[in-house]
Enzyme design. Sequence first.
Site, mmCIF file in Angstrom:
data_model
loop_
_atom_site.group_PDB
_atom_site.id
_atom_site.type_symbol
_atom_site.label_atom_id
_atom_site.label_comp_id
_atom_site.label_asym_id
_atom_site.label_seq_id
_atom_site.Cartn_x
_atom_site.Cartn_y
_atom_site.Cartn_z
ATOM 1 N N GLU A 266 0.871 -1.164 0.173
ATOM 2 C CA GLU A 266 0.020 0.138 -0.127
ATOM 3 C C GLU A 266 1.011 1.347 0.168
ATOM 4 O O GLU A 266 1.666 1.524 1.000
ATOM 5 C CB GLU A 266 -0.877 -0.055 1.164
ATOM 6 N N CYS A 267 0.634 2.255 -0.923
ATOM 7 C CA CYS A 267 1.270 3.517 -0.906
ATOM 8 C C CYS A 267 2.823 3.145 -0.847
ATOM 9 O O CYS A 267 3.633 2.826 -1.741
ATOM 10 C CB CYS A 267 0.735 4.198 0.166
#
Length: 432
Positions: free
Chosen positions: A326-327
């Site tokens: 994520e990210c």
Amino acid sequence: MSAPGVLIGAARSSSGKTTLTLGLMRALTRRGLRVAPVKCGPDYIDPAFHAAATGRAGVNLDSWAMDADVIAALAAHAGAGADLMIAEGAMGLFDGAPGGAAGVGANADIAAMLGWPVVLIHDVSGQAQTAAAIVRGITAHDARVTLAGVVMNRVASERHRRLAGEAIEALGVKMFGALPRDETIALPERHLGLVQAGETPELDARLDALADFIEAHVDVEAIVACATSGETGNLIPNASPPAQRIAIARDDAFSFFYPHLAQSWRDAGAELSFFSPLADEAPPEDCGLCWLPGGYPELHAGRLSAAQGFIKGLRRFAKGRWIHGECGGYMALGRTLIDATGEAHEMAGLLELETSFAKRKLHLGYRSARLATDHPLGAAGSRLRGHDFHYATFLRETGDPFAIAKDAYSDDEHPAGLSNDGVSGSFFHLMA
């Protein structure tokens, strides 16, 4: 019924919510109360400060991403065994976005759902009696919300306090206190908000200073007395976790992982195993899924690139088991990450992705996504709710998408992230 609660709200961001919230949490914890911390909205950083102030893990509640049953259940879980729940709002009290699961994502939704009164902290710098007009509007704006009282912030003098405070009290609104201007108590910040709790020097001393500041200028007892108990829910059944054993990166580079996700996976029977890429640790081999959360890989890109035990471990893990980023975790799965100075650092090379922090642009907002293919998070087409919050930009992103996403203000869908042979990622942060 759960522990009584109160929500700290404001007319806008940077009004002093964090100062009042952390000061109250620490002051009441020092008095021996069991304080359950809550953060409204998508935020990874504040809950770590809440935990440091209270000694209890917090929870995020968000009416855009979560339905009402989930919010009620999470509140019940967080408040179990507590004497008081204190929730910190985000942005302005009524700020939100359309199309939410149980509301617009506003702090006011959480206060209304759980029956918590609002303590408004209002920045009166540059105002006197006009502060009362703003408070009047907030009081009347939403009949679901009860305003318990006001704490004024950045008060310049005794005369200033009387002019603004007496005008507010003339509305029949209780004054809980007035905070003078004091820049010495400010916590350090960086591009995504506060410097993380674990990186803040002398954090305990800073929290005690905030508690002393609040004790000196706020009627703490009156705020405690205004807290009320609302209806919360029973813990609800959890969906199947994405794997039975989950390896999760956790250190200063990968710290943006929602506590409620960890709790829901544990409640569903999963075992979580944490490891540190910055300490050159590889994901444990006995896990079936590796989760790389967001965080600050751009600040540690050189160390991550040099952590060959971590990099080679990821590559081994990818041979037969799933990895999701994520990210910041997504950036680490790519080929290259360019830091703020323009220096390129080799990453894991598991996705055809190059990102740059030298070319920065803020991407912020709620996102609704549907999985593009079958995934540990669900079958193809499964709906996810969450948000984006990053400054990094793409130089190259090639391959099949992880999901198809849209923001809260448009029905236009677009590919999000990448998925390739059991390795996936995107800038999308999962909330529900």
